[in-house]
Design a protein around this motif. Sequence first.
Motif, short mmCIF file in Angstrom:
data_model
loop_
_atom_site.label_atom_id
_atom_site.label_comp_id
_atom_site.label_asym_id
_atom_site.label_seq_id
_atom_site.Cartn_x
_atom_site.Cartn_y
_atom_site.Cartn_z
N LEU A 35 0.83 -1.21 0.00
CA LEU A 35 0.00 0.00 0.00
C LEU A 35 0.86 1.26 0.00
O LEU A 35 0.57 2.22 -0.73
CB LEU A 35 -0.92 0.02 1.22
N LEU A 36 1.90 1.25 0.81
CA LEU A 36 2.80 2.40 0.85
C LEU A 36 3.46 2.60 -0.51
O LEU A 36 3.58 3.74 -0.98
CB LEU A 36 3.84 2.22 1.96
N ASN A 37 3.85 1.53 -1.17
CA ASN A 37 4.43 1.64 -2.51
C ASN A 37 3.42 2.23 -3.49
O ASN A 37 3.77 3.08 -4.32
CB ASN A 37 4.90 0.27 -3.01
N TYR A 38 2.18 1.79 -3.40
CA TYR A 38 1.12 2.31 -4.28
C TYR A 38 0.96 3.82 -4.05
O TYR A 38 0.89 4.59 -5.01
CB TYR A 38 -0.19 1.57 -4.00
N ILE A 39 0.91 4.22 -2.80
CA ILE A 39 0.75 5.63 -2.45
C ILE A 39 1.97 6.43 -2.92
O ILE A 39 1.84 7.52 -3.48
CB ILE A 39 0.53 5.80 -0.94
N PHE A 40 3.16 5.87 -2.72
CA PHE A 40 4.40 6.54 -3.14
C PHE A 40 4.40 6.78 -4.66
O PHE A 40 4.70 7.88 -5.12
CB PHE A 40 5.60 5.70 -2.73
N LEU A 41 4.06 5.73 -5.42
CA LEU A 41 4.06 5.86 -6.89
C LEU A 41 3.01 6.86 -7.36
O LEU A 41 3.27 7.66 -8.27
CB LEU A 41 3.84 4.50 -7.54
N ALA A 42 1.84 6.84 -6.77
CA ALA A 42 0.80 7.81 -7.14
C ALA A 42 1.26 9.23 -6.83
O ALA A 42 1.06 10.15 -7.63
CB ALA A 42 -0.50 7.48 -6.41
N THR A 43 1.88 9.40 -5.68
CA THR A 43 2.40 10.71 -5.29
C THR A 43 3.49 11.17 -6.27
O THR A 43 3.53 12.33 -6.67
CB THR A 43 2.95 10.66 -3.85
N ALA A 44 4.36 10.24 -6.67
CA ALA A 44 5.43 10.57 -7.61
C ALA A 44 4.88 10.99 -8.97
O ALA A 44 5.49 11.80 -9.67
CB ALA A 44 6.37 9.37 -7.77
N ARG A 45 3.69 10.46 -9.31
CA ARG A 45 3.03 10.84 -10.57
C ARG A 45 2.21 12.12 -10.42
O ARG A 45 1.59 12.57 -11.38
CB ARG A 45 2.13 9.71 -11.06
N GLU A 47 -0.47 12.48 -8.49
CA GLU A 47 -1.90 12.18 -8.29
C GLU A 47 -2.31 12.50 -6.86
O GLU A 47 -1.53 12.35 -5.93
CB GLU A 47 -2.17 10.69 -8.56
N ARG A 48 -3.54 12.93 -6.71
CA ARG A 48 -4.15 13.12 -5.39
C ARG A 48 -4.87 11.83 -5.05
O ARG A 48 -5.68 11.34 -5.83
CB ARG A 48 -5.17 14.25 -5.42
N LEU A 49 -4.57 11.28 -3.91
CA LEU A 49 -5.21 10.03 -3.49
C LEU A 49 -6.14 10.27 -2.32
O LEU A 49 -5.78 10.94 -1.35
CB LEU A 49 -4.16 9.01 -3.04
N LEU A 50 -7.33 9.71 -2.43
CA LEU A 50 -8.30 9.78 -1.35
C LEU A 50 -8.39 8.41 -0.69
O LEU A 50 -8.19 7.37 -1.34
CB LEU A 50 -9.68 10.16 -1.90
N VAL A 93 -4.65 11.38 1.22
CA VAL A 93 -3.55 10.60 1.78
C VAL A 93 -2.23 11.26 1.38
O VAL A 93 -2.00 11.52 0.19
CB VAL A 93 -3.60 9.15 1.25
N HIS A 94 -1.40 11.55 2.36
CA HIS A 94 -0.10 12.17 2.13
C HIS A 94 1.00 11.37 2.80
O HIS A 94 0.82 10.85 3.90
CB HIS A 94 -0.06 13.61 2.68
N LEU A 95 2.15 11.30 2.15
CA LEU A 95 3.33 10.66 2.74
C LEU A 95 3.94 11.59 3.77
O LEU A 95 3.89 12.81 3.62
CB LEU A 95 4.37 10.34 1.66
N THR A 96 4.54 11.01 4.79
CA THR A 96 5.23 11.79 5.81
C THR A 96 6.73 11.77 5.56
O THR A 96 7.23 11.07 4.67
CB THR A 96 4.96 11.20 7.21
N ALA A 97 7.45 12.51 6.38
CA ALA A 97 8.92 12.51 6.30
C ALA A 97 9.46 11.10 6.57
O ALA A 97 10.48 10.71 5.98
CB ALA A 97 9.50 13.51 7.29
#
Length: 116
Positions: A35-45, A47-50, A93-97
């Motif tokens: 899941l973290l990888n999915y969120i990371f890749l979407a963020t890198a592209r 994309e806004r994830l809900l 959903v946002h990644l943290t430090a």
Amino acid sequence: MKLIHSTPIACFLNAVTSLPTNSPSTRLDWLEEQLLNYIFLATARGERLLVGQIILLKQFGSQATLHGRLKNLVRKGYIRLLEDKEDGRRKLVHLTAKADNHYEQLSKCLISALKK
């Protein structure tokens, strides 16, 4: 069978497994890592994830399972959920430090493995 201990992927996997592990309370399980990888890749592209989008990802499990894993990622400090300014009922959903650091460490392992 051919020995692969010196291939870049083997070096990378060895390096990743030798990273200092977090305490058991913050260690990621397989699904949380995915899941973290999915969120990371979407963020890198860009994309806004809900949260609502993520819990519909059937490839990762049921909605209840995904909701629980998202809560774990928040509790472990890898993501944070922020209220959507357009609709307060939705959570972004946002990644943290801590997540950024996690991927920085993985990147260093990959670079090191490719140099060998």
